[in-house]
Design a protein around this motif. Structure first.
Motif, PDB file in Angstrom:
ATOM      1  N   LEU A 280       1.104  -1.236   0.287  1.00  0.00           N
ATOM      2  CA  LEU A 280       0.089   0.144  -0.337  1.00  0.00           C
ATOM      3  C   LEU A 280       0.898   1.331  -0.065  1.00  0.00           C
ATOM      4  O   LEU A 280       0.457   2.263  -0.798  1.00  0.00           O
ATOM      5  CB  LEU A 280      -1.229  -0.278   1.195  1.00  0.00           C
ATOM      6  CG  LEU A 280      -1.748   1.073   1.484  1.00  0.00           C
ATOM      7  CD1 LEU A 280      -2.955   1.543   0.243  1.00  0.00           C
ATOM      8  CD2 LEU A 280      -2.011   1.059   2.772  1.00  0.00           C
TER       9      LEU A 280
ATOM     10  N   ILE B  13       1.959   1.855  -3.291  1.00  0.00           N
ATOM     11  CA  ILE B  13       0.827   2.533  -4.265  1.00  0.00           C
ATOM     12  C   ILE B  13       0.859   4.086  -4.361  1.00  0.00           C
ATOM     13  O   ILE B  13       0.518   4.785  -4.858  1.00  0.00           O
ATOM     14  CB  ILE B  13      -0.267   1.533  -3.732  1.00  0.00           C
ATOM     15  CG1 ILE B  13       0.042   0.010  -4.772  1.00  0.00           C
ATOM     16  CG2 ILE B  13      -1.494   2.515  -4.675  1.00  0.00           C
ATOM     17  CD1 ILE B  13      -0.888  -1.092  -4.673  1.00  0.00           C
TER      18      ILE B  13
ATOM     19  N   GLU C 228       3.646   6.030  -5.475  1.00  0.00           N
ATOM     20  CA  GLU C 228       3.984   6.173  -7.104  1.00  0.00           C
ATOM     21  C   GLU C 228       2.778   6.867  -7.323  1.00  0.00           C
ATOM     22  O   GLU C 228       2.629   6.917  -8.795  1.00  0.00           O
ATOM     23  CB  GLU C 228       3.738   4.936  -7.331  1.00  0.00           C
ATOM     24  CG  GLU C 228       4.769   4.113  -7.390  1.00  0.00           C
ATOM     25  CD  GLU C 228       6.436   4.937  -7.961  1.00  0.00           C
ATOM     26  OE1 GLU C 228       6.087   5.061  -8.780  1.00  0.00           O
ATOM     27  OE2 GLU C 228       7.723   3.981  -7.084  1.00  0.00           O
ATOM     28  N   ILE C 229       1.333   7.275  -6.282  1.00  0.00           N
ATOM     29  CA  ILE C 229       0.802   8.124  -7.207  1.00  0.00           C
ATOM     30  C   ILE C 229       0.719   9.873  -7.381  1.00  0.00           C
ATOM     31  O   ILE C 229       1.050   9.951  -6.145  1.00  0.00           O
ATOM     32  CB  ILE C 229      -0.862   8.337  -6.707  1.00  0.00           C
ATOM     33  CG1 ILE C 229      -1.577   6.514  -6.451  1.00  0.00           C
ATOM     34  CG2 ILE C 229      -1.671   9.098  -6.769  1.00  0.00           C
ATOM     35  CD1 ILE C 229      -2.495   6.025  -5.891  1.00  0.00           C
ATOM     36  N   GLN C 230       1.144  10.464  -7.793  1.00  0.00           N
ATOM     37  CA  GLN C 230       1.649  12.063  -7.757  1.00  0.00           C
ATOM     38  C   GLN C 230       0.542  12.804  -8.307  1.00  0.00           C
ATOM     39  O   GLN C 230       0.550  13.970  -7.662  1.00  0.00           O
ATOM     40  CB  GLN C 230       2.485  11.955  -9.339  1.00  0.00           C
ATOM     41  CG  GLN C 230       4.131  11.759  -9.456  1.00  0.00           C
ATOM     42  CD  GLN C 230       4.118  10.519 -10.283  1.00  0.00           C
ATOM     43  OE1 GLN C 230       3.212  10.298 -10.822  1.00  0.00           O
ATOM     44  NE2 GLN C 230       4.899   9.652 -10.669  1.00  0.00           N
TER      45      GLN C 230
ATOM     46  N   SER D 163      12.387   1.008 -15.655  1.00  0.00           N
ATOM     47  CA  SER D 163      11.143   0.643 -15.571  1.00  0.00           C
ATOM     48  C   SER D 163      11.149   1.440 -14.556  1.00  0.00           C
ATOM     49  O   SER D 163      11.749   1.245 -13.425  1.00  0.00           O
ATOM     50  CB  SER D 163      10.443   0.209 -16.243  1.00  0.00           C
ATOM     51  OG  SER D 163      10.377  -0.892 -15.069  1.00  0.00           O
ATOM     52  N   ARG D 164       9.911   2.403 -14.425  1.00  0.00           N
ATOM     53  CA  ARG D 164       8.574   2.299 -13.026  1.00  0.00           C
ATOM     54  C   ARG D 164       9.271   1.187 -11.995  1.00  0.00           C
ATOM     55  O   ARG D 164       9.048   1.554 -10.637  1.00  0.00           O
ATOM     56  CB  ARG D 164       6.804   2.736 -12.616  1.00  0.00           C
ATOM     57  CG  ARG D 164       7.218   3.712 -14.030  1.00  0.00           C
ATOM     58  CD  ARG D 164       7.089   4.958 -12.748  1.00  0.00           C
ATOM     59  NE  ARG D 164       5.915   5.721 -11.820  1.00  0.00           N
ATOM     60  CZ  ARG D 164       4.503   5.683 -12.292  1.00  0.00           C
ATOM     61  NH1 ARG D 164       4.594   6.584 -13.432  1.00  0.00           N
ATOM     62  NH2 ARG D 164       4.066   6.234 -11.663  1.00  0.00           N
ATOM     63  N   LEU D 165       8.417  -0.053 -12.684  1.00  0.00           N
ATOM     64  CA  LEU D 165       8.656  -1.394 -11.354  1.00  0.00           C
ATOM     65  C   LEU D 165      10.103  -1.840 -11.202  1.00  0.00           C
ATOM     66  O   LEU D 165      10.245  -1.735  -9.912  1.00  0.00           O
ATOM     67  CB  LEU D 165       8.346  -2.260 -11.980  1.00  0.00           C
ATOM     68  CG  LEU D 165       7.265  -2.964 -11.988  1.00  0.00           C
ATOM     69  CD1 LEU D 165       6.011  -3.526 -12.667  1.00  0.00           C
ATOM     70  CD2 LEU D 165       6.457  -2.942 -11.104  1.00  0.00           C
TER      71      LEU D 165
ATOM     72  N   ILE E  47      10.791   0.284  -7.901  1.00  0.00           N
ATOM     73  CA  ILE E  47      10.399   0.458  -6.599  1.00  0.00           C
ATOM     74  C   ILE E  47      11.308  -1.088  -6.462  1.00  0.00           C
ATOM     75  O   ILE E  47      11.808  -1.137  -5.813  1.00  0.00           O
ATOM     76  CB  ILE E  47       8.707  -0.198  -7.738  1.00  0.00           C
ATOM     77  CG1 ILE E  47       8.144   0.936  -7.335  1.00  0.00           C
ATOM     78  CG2 ILE E  47       8.636  -0.455  -5.758  1.00  0.00           C
ATOM     79  CD1 ILE E  47       6.947   0.460  -7.592  1.00  0.00           C
TER      80      ILE E  47
ATOM     81  N   ASP F  72       5.925   2.200 -20.314  1.00  0.00           N
ATOM     82  CA  ASP F  72       5.260   1.454 -19.022  1.00  0.00           C
ATOM     83  C   ASP F  72       5.301   2.471 -18.150  1.00  0.00           C
ATOM     84  O   ASP F  72       4.388   2.569 -17.013  1.00  0.00           O
ATOM     85  CB  ASP F  72       6.850   1.481 -19.532  1.00  0.00           C
ATOM     86  CG  ASP F  72       7.141   1.030 -17.200  1.00  0.00           C
ATOM     87  OD1 ASP F  72       7.169  -0.261 -17.858  1.00  0.00           O
ATOM     88  OD2 ASP F  72       7.654   2.217 -17.093  1.00  0.00           O
TER      89      ASP F  72
ATOM     90  N   PHE G 132       1.859   1.715 -16.168  1.00  0.00           N
ATOM     91  CA  PHE G 132       1.818   1.564 -14.426  1.00  0.00           C
ATOM     92  C   PHE G 132       0.894   2.321 -14.047  1.00  0.00           C
ATOM     93  O   PHE G 132       0.335   1.848 -12.863  1.00  0.00           O
ATOM     94  CB  PHE G 132       3.979   2.047 -14.663  1.00  0.00           C
ATOM     95  CG  PHE G 132       3.719   2.252 -13.361  1.00  0.00           C
ATOM     96  CD1 PHE G 132       4.315   0.739 -12.261  1.00  0.00           C
ATOM     97  CD2 PHE G 132       3.737   2.969 -12.283  1.00  0.00           C
ATOM     98  CE1 PHE G 132       5.226   0.601 -10.565  1.00  0.00           C
ATOM     99  CE2 PHE G 132       3.707   2.989 -10.758  1.00  0.00           C
ATOM    100  CZ  PHE G 132       4.431   2.084 -10.194  1.00  0.00           C
TER     101      PHE G 132
ATOM    102  N   ASN H  26      -1.299   0.959 -12.045  1.00  0.00           N
ATOM    103  CA  ASN H  26      -1.328   2.391  -9.807  1.00  0.00           C
ATOM    104  C   ASN H  26      -3.133   2.505  -9.803  1.00  0.00           C
ATOM    105  O   ASN H  26      -3.370   2.665  -8.580  1.00  0.00           O
ATOM    106  CB  ASN H  26      -0.517   2.826  -9.989  1.00  0.00           C
ATOM    107  CG  ASN H  26      -0.263   3.107  -8.171  1.00  0.00           C
ATOM    108  OD1 ASN H  26       0.185   2.076  -7.136  1.00  0.00           O
ATOM    109  ND2 ASN H  26       0.195   3.890  -8.528  1.00  0.00           N
ATOM    110  N   TYR H  27      -3.410   3.562 -10.281  1.00  0.00           N
ATOM    111  CA  TYR H  27      -4.814   4.268 -10.120  1.00  0.00           C
ATOM    112  C   TYR H  27      -5.290   3.381  -9.783  1.00  0.00           C
ATOM    113  O   TYR H  27      -7.096   3.483  -9.003  1.00  0.00           O
ATOM    114  CB  TYR H  27      -4.794   4.784 -11.276  1.00  0.00           C
ATOM    115  CG  TYR H  27      -3.943   7.149 -10.821  1.00  0.00           C
ATOM    116  CD1 TYR H  27      -4.456   7.249  -9.803  1.00  0.00           C
ATOM    117  CD2 TYR H  27      -2.703   6.466 -11.089  1.00  0.00           C
ATOM    118  CE1 TYR H  27      -4.289   8.556  -9.873  1.00  0.00           C
ATOM    119  CE2 TYR H  27      -2.321   7.476 -11.411  1.00  0.00           C
ATOM    120  CZ  TYR H  27      -2.614   8.847  -9.801  1.00  0.00           C
ATOM    121  OH  TYR H  27      -1.630   9.856  -9.836  1.00  0.00           O
TER     122      TYR H  27
END
Lengths: 320, 297
Positions: free
Chosen positions: A113, A116, A119-121, A221-223, A226, B12, B16, B20-21
């Motif tokens: 969580l 997540i 990663e939410i901008q 990449s984003r993953l 992370i 990507d 993503f 995610n959202y």
């Protein structure tokens, strides 16, 4: 940084006190600090160490009229009685499995969580997500179990309405031994994931942004970012929280289990702590249940020490 | 290659974000739905709830259950008791925690290390339920409100958090200067340390107060007298002890069962209301508290 400040701050008085004559003068000079400590220390002695003294009834046959000190010794009688009892297996299995599954499933979820959230901008959405997931933490156990009862009710609960709508038979969730652990664990996660994620969110926001920039330059990449930046950055926090959790391995959620328990699900919900409550407080078998309680605490402490040691060796992070 | 890498990197990012959202929205719905259901059910006709007609919004709007609770002496008495226990209990908690945390935050206190070890130890090992119960009983606290307040007077975790705050947020030079000016330790605590520590004090009041408001186990073992029952215990009786059998078989039975069902939903709302109303205002304090706590002492 902060601790460095604290250390600098701590230095001058030590220099001064070393010049002062002896321990006695140092204590006499600060008598008012001890005066402040009087009540708290008395409280710790009576209400924390008092029960530890009282634990000796686990090795005695406690009789109220004779008191703790005056009751006769019974040796390990209560322990052997517990180890020979037919319900030992069931109590141990339920206690261990509920806590083990709680940890295996419940521990990683707040971390996910937090990832997540971080990663939410979109700031607003980020705040909304956090604030909403915190809410259930402040609801009392009694109310949580009340909500479970009505939400899972075979008459009118939405889950069963859905099952019926799909052509199935309603399930009496709260009165089923088979469902007990699933319900207990998933509602725990529902209640606490938001709250437990706070620490990880804080730790994630403390990671140096240049690390992410560098990873991005290298085409991660984003993953991948992370996996290679975020998670390694919060490993120390994860280890500390894991150790603390293990330290309470045997007594997670006792109050909730007690409230959820009924005759129909007791096969899956009888755990050591509810047994101690029922046999000790309700039936008055004090010595016997004090022994069982001691057994439980010793397992907890042993696990804590083991995990702490393991963590110090492998992850180089530990409680002490 | 660079153009392609950039493109794939962008897509990507878009995939993503979408995933995610979506997950985040699902989480919000999962957390909120049970709460919304209970609120709606509490305003609905119980017959419709039992018939499975209520999904999201109230059906057959009624305030009957709330009306019943407002006129029910037990719930009010529970409310009053809990309020009393929360106020007195939190006051005791704060005084005791401050009295312990401040001296232990002083680097010049001889014996500080030993005291801290003895205090921290109790977080990992204690006498357990039965010896504590016997102790409280032998002190004559059973069936008094003190049984709910004194045994939990200090939460060791909170004590450590507060001590860490005193230590790391208030400059030692300030305390020394006050000493040189002839300020006693008591005055130092009351007129300098506490005013400078408002954020942590607010957090602690909140932690302790919510704890008292929501606690039921202490009352379950120590309180036998129904007049002393806190709200949570009254609640437990209403929610968990089946009310279906209480009707005496006359014509009103069905109605009584229905009312009892409606009361369950309403009482959940009424008992959680104070904490949930407070929540938006104090939420950031709670978060701050956890953050301070996470700076290890």
């Amino acid at each position: 940084m902060k601790s460095a400040q604290a250390q600098m701050a701590a230095a001058p008085p030590q220099v001064r006190t070393r010049r002062g004559s002896g321990l006695f003068t140092r204590i006499a000079k600060r008598y008012d600090l001890y005066l402040m400590l009087l009540l708290p220390v008395a409280w710790y002695l009576i209400f924390q160490y008092g029960p530890m003294y009282g634990l000796q009834i686990a090795f005695k046959n406690f009789v109220a009229s004779k008191g703790i000190g005056g009751s006769h010794w019974a040796g390990l009688e209560h322990f052997t009685r517990f180890f020979d009892s037919y319900y030992l297996g069931r109590l141990l299995w339920n206690t261990l499995s509920i806590n083990l599954f709680s940890m295996l499933i419940g521990f990683p979820i707040p971390i996910l969580l937090a990832l997540i959230v971080s990663e939410i901008q979109n700031k607003t959405f980020n705040k909304v997500l956090q604030n909403i997931t915190f809410i259930p933490h402040f609801i009392s156990v009694v109310v949580i179990v009340g909500i479970l009862t009505v939400f899972l009710s075979p008459t009118g609960g939405p889950i069963n309405s859905l099952i019926q709508g799909l052509g199935g038979e309603p399930i009496r969730f709260m009165e089923s031994a088979g469902w007990f652990k699933t319900i207990f664990i998933s509602s725990n996660i529902w209640q606490n994931m938001g709250w437990q994620s706070i620490i990880y969110i804080a730790a994630l926001s403390g990671i140096n942004p240049q690390l992410y920039e560098a990873a991005k330059m290298d085409g991660a990449s984003r993953l991948r970012r992370i996996w290679h930046v975020s998670i390694p950055g919060i490993v120390p926090v994860i280890v500390i929280l894991l150790i603390l959790d293990v330290g309470h391995f045997m007594d997670i959620g006792f109050e909730k289990i007690l409230l959820m328990q009924n005759n129909l699900n007791s096969e899956a919900s009888d755990v050591i702590s509810t047994f101690v409550y029922k046999t000790g407080i309700l039936n008055g078998e004090y010595s016997y249940t004090a022994a069982i309680g001691l057994f439980n605490s010793v397992i907890n402490l042993t696990l804590l020490l083991l995990v702490n040691r393991f963590a110090r060796k492998t992850a180089e992070t530990s409680l002490w | 290659m660079s153009k392609q890498a950039k493109l794939s990197g962008q897509s990507d990012g878009r995939v993503f974000n979408a995933v995610n959202y979506t997950i985040a929205t699902l989480i919000i719905l999962i957390v909120l739905y049970p709460l919304v259901f209970v609120v709606s059910a509490s305003f609905s006709n119980p017959a419709k709830v039992l018939g499975g007609e209520v999904w999201l919004l109230p059906k057959g709007f009624t305030l009957a259950a709330y009306n019943y609770i407002l006129h029910d002496g037990k719930v009010w008495l529970g409310y009053r008791n809990t309020l009393l226990y929360t106020v007195v209990g939190t006051a005791v908690n704060m005084v005791m925690t401050i009295l312990a945390a401040y001296p232990l935050s002083r680097p010049d206190l001889p014996g500080r290390k030993l005291l801290m070890v003895l205090i921290t130890l109790t977080m990992f090992f204690n006498g357990g339920l039965i010896p504590t119960y016997l102790l409280v009983k032998s002190l004559g606290m059973v069936d008094t409100m003190w049984a709910l307040i004194v045994p939990g007077a200090i939460a060791t975790y909170n004590l450590i958090v507060m001590r860490t705050y005193f230590q790391s947020s208030i400059p030692w030079e300030l305390q020394e200067a006050a000493h040189i000016d002839g300020c006693s330790n008591w005055r130092l605590l009351v007129s300098i340390i506490l005013p400078l520590s408002k954020p942590i004090l607010a957090v602690m009041v909140l932690f302790y107060a919510v704890g008292h408001w929501n606690s039921f186990f202490g009352a379950l073992i120590y309180i036998r007298n129904e007049h002393l029952y806190p709200l949570q215990l009254v609640l437990r009786e209403i929610l968990m002890i089946s009310t279906a059998g209480s009707a005496d078989g006359n014509v009103g039975m069905e109605n009584q069962v229905l009312l009892a069902e409606g009361i369950k939903y309403a009482v959940i709302i009424i008992s959680s209301l104070p904490v949930l109303i407070m929540y938006p205002f104090v939420q950031r304090h709670f978060v701050k508290g956890v953050m301070i706590g996470s700076i290890k002492g």
